[in-house]
Design a protein around this motif. Sequence first.
Motif, PDB file in Angstrom:
ATOM      1  N   GLN A  83       0.833  -1.208   0.000  1.00 40.82           N
ATOM      2  CA  GLN A  83       0.000   0.000   0.000  1.00 40.82           C
ATOM      3  C   GLN A  83       0.864   1.253   0.000  1.00 40.82           C
ATOM      4  O   GLN A  83       0.550   2.230  -0.695  1.00 40.82           O
ATOM      5  N   ILE A  84       1.941   1.247   0.734  1.00 40.62           N
ATOM      6  CA  ILE A  84       2.838   2.409   0.761  1.00 40.62           C
ATOM      7  C   ILE A  84       3.505   2.596  -0.593  1.00 40.62           C
ATOM      8  O   ILE A  84       3.628   3.729  -1.086  1.00 40.62           O
ATOM      9  N   THR A  85       3.895   1.490  -1.227  1.00 36.10           N
ATOM     10  CA  THR A  85       4.448   1.575  -2.580  1.00 36.10           C
ATOM     11  C   THR A  85       3.413   2.174  -3.530  1.00 36.10           C
ATOM     12  O   THR A  85       3.735   3.018  -4.375  1.00 36.10           O
ATOM     13  N   GLY A  86       2.163   1.766  -3.355  1.00 34.72           N
ATOM     14  CA  GLY A  86       1.077   2.322  -4.171  1.00 34.72           C
ATOM     15  C   GLY A  86       0.886   3.802  -3.932  1.00 34.72           C
ATOM     16  O   GLY A  86       0.648   4.571  -4.876  1.00 34.72           O
ATOM     17  N   VAL A  87       0.988   4.233  -2.682  1.00 34.48           N
ATOM     18  CA  VAL A  87       0.845   5.658  -2.350  1.00 34.48           C
ATOM     19  C   VAL A  87       1.944   6.471  -3.030  1.00 34.48           C
ATOM     20  O   VAL A  87       1.677   7.524  -3.626  1.00 34.48           O
ATOM     21  N   ILE A  88       3.153   5.972  -2.976  1.00 31.75           N
ATOM     22  CA  ILE A  88       4.278   6.675  -3.619  1.00 31.75           C
ATOM     23  C   ILE A  88       4.017   6.816  -5.115  1.00 31.75           C
ATOM     24  O   ILE A  88       4.183   7.904  -5.688  1.00 31.75           O
ATOM     25  N   ARG A  89       3.582   5.716  -5.723  1.00 33.88           N
ATOM     26  CA  ARG A  89       3.289   5.753  -7.161  1.00 33.88           C
ATOM     27  C   ARG A  89       2.156   6.738  -7.466  1.00 33.88           C
ATOM     28  O   ARG A  89       2.225   7.508  -8.423  1.00 33.88           O
ATOM     29  N   MET A  90       1.111   6.725  -6.632  1.00 38.86           N
ATOM     30  CA  MET A  90      -0.024   7.628  -6.827  1.00 38.86           C
ATOM     31  C   MET A  90       0.415   9.093  -6.746  1.00 38.86           C
ATOM     32  O   MET A  90      -0.029   9.924  -7.546  1.00 38.86           O
ATOM     33  N   ILE A  91       1.275   9.395  -5.784  1.00 40.52           N
ATOM     34  CA  ILE A  91       1.766  10.776  -5.645  1.00 40.52           C
ATOM     35  C   ILE A  91       2.597  11.161  -6.863  1.00 40.52           C
ATOM     36  O   ILE A  91       2.444  12.258  -7.416  1.00 40.52           O
ATOM     37  N   GLU A  92       3.475  10.250  -7.299  1.00 39.99           N
ATOM     38  CA  GLU A  92       4.306  10.519  -8.471  1.00 39.99           C
ATOM     39  C   GLU A  92       3.453  10.732  -9.727  1.00 39.99           C
ATOM     40  O   GLU A  92       3.821  11.534 -10.599  1.00 39.99           O
ATOM     41  N   GLU A  93       2.318  10.047  -9.804  1.00 34.83           N
ATOM     42  CA  GLU A  93       1.428  10.175 -10.958  1.00 34.83           C
ATOM     43  C   GLU A  93       0.471  11.355 -10.835  1.00 34.83           C
ATOM     44  O   GLU A  93      -0.305  11.630 -11.751  1.00 34.83           O
ATOM     45  N   GLY A  94       0.491  12.037  -9.688  1.00 40.02           N
ATOM     46  CA  GLY A  94      -0.383  13.179  -9.486  1.00 40.02           C
ATOM     47  C   GLY A  94      -1.839  12.795  -9.316  1.00 40.02           C
ATOM     48  O   GLY A  94      -2.737  13.533  -9.719  1.00 40.02           O
ATOM     49  N   ARG A  95      -2.076  11.651  -8.666  1.00 43.19           N
ATOM     50  CA  ARG A  95      -3.448  11.153  -8.473  1.00 43.19           C
ATOM     51  C   ARG A  95      -4.228  12.023  -7.496  1.00 43.19           C
ATOM     52  O   ARG A  95      -3.675  12.834  -6.753  1.00 43.19           O
ATOM     53  N   ASP A  96      -5.514  11.813  -7.474  1.00 43.97           N
ATOM     54  CA  ASP A  96      -6.443  12.564  -6.636  1.00 43.97           C
ATOM     55  C   ASP A  96      -6.069  12.440  -5.158  1.00 43.97           C
ATOM     56  O   ASP A  96      -5.750  11.354  -4.663  1.00 43.97           O
ATOM     57  N   CYS A  97      -6.145  13.556  -4.457  1.00 42.78           N
ATOM     58  CA  CYS A  97      -5.782  13.619  -3.038  1.00 42.78           C
ATOM     59  C   CYS A  97      -6.602  12.635  -2.203  1.00 42.78           C
ATOM     60  O   CYS A  97      -6.082  11.960  -1.317  1.00 42.78           O
ATOM     61  N   GLU A  98      -7.889  12.550  -2.476  1.00 41.55           N
ATOM     62  CA  GLU A  98      -8.763  11.663  -1.702  1.00 41.55           C
ATOM     63  C   GLU A  98      -8.333  10.198  -1.852  1.00 41.55           C
ATOM     64  O   GLU A  98      -8.322   9.442  -0.880  1.00 41.55           O
ATOM     65  N   ASP A  99      -7.941   9.804  -3.061  1.00 43.94           N
ATOM     66  CA  ASP A  99      -7.475   8.435  -3.294  1.00 43.94           C
ATOM     67  C   ASP A  99      -6.186   8.153  -2.523  1.00 43.94           C
ATOM     68  O   ASP A  99      -6.013   7.081  -1.949  1.00 43.94           O
ATOM     69  N   VAL A 100      -5.287   9.135  -2.529  1.00 44.31           N
ATOM     70  CA  VAL A 100      -4.009   8.986  -1.831  1.00 44.31           C
ATOM     71  C   VAL A 100      -4.247   8.839  -0.325  1.00 44.31           C
ATOM     72  O   VAL A 100      -3.692   7.946   0.324  1.00 44.31           O
ATOM     73  N   VAL A 101      -5.083   9.694   0.222  1.00 42.38           N
ATOM     74  CA  VAL A 101      -5.356   9.648   1.659  1.00 42.38           C
ATOM     75  C   VAL A 101      -6.042   8.336   2.042  1.00 42.38           C
ATOM     76  O   VAL A 101      -5.728   7.736   3.065  1.00 42.38           O
ATOM     77  N   THR A 102      -6.957   7.863   1.207  1.00 37.32           N
ATOM     78  CA  THR A 102      -7.634   6.586   1.469  1.00 37.32           C
ATOM     79  C   THR A 102      -6.616   5.451   1.524  1.00 37.32           C
ATOM     80  O   THR A 102      -6.661   4.595   2.420  1.00 37.32           O
ATOM     81  N   GLN A 103      -5.682   5.447   0.596  1.00 40.11           N
ATOM     82  CA  GLN A 103      -4.655   4.408   0.569  1.00 40.11           C
ATOM     83  C   GLN A 103      -3.715   4.533   1.769  1.00 40.11           C
ATOM     84  O   GLN A 103      -3.297   3.532   2.347  1.00 40.11           O
TER      85      GLN A 103
END
Length: 95
Positions: free
Chosen positions: A23-43
């Motif tokens: 999940q933390i690896t996913g969060v890092i990837r999401m941040i690098e991809e500029g994903r939605d804040c709500e999705d990042v916080v949920t993860q």
Amino acid sequence: MELELEGTDLRAVLNRLRRAQGQITGVIRMIEEGRDCEDVVTQLAAASRALDRAGFAIIASGLQRCVIDMESGRRDGEEPEAVRARLEKLFLSLA
């Protein structure tokens, strides 16, 4: 106090930690991809819960070991009050 996890308990804790790691690896990837804040916080919240559950499982195992040690009288000279204080500190570290 040594960490004494075996069998099912050990697998459960390791699975939770691996899940959190993913999940933390996913969060890092999401941040690098500029994903939605709500999705990042949920993860992030999911990773936090996985880490908390692993920590609580480890503490529960420690409590069980302490109870067994206290009942059998194998304390290495440590007073019950000192054990209680140490365990309380462990619990509070996850609070």
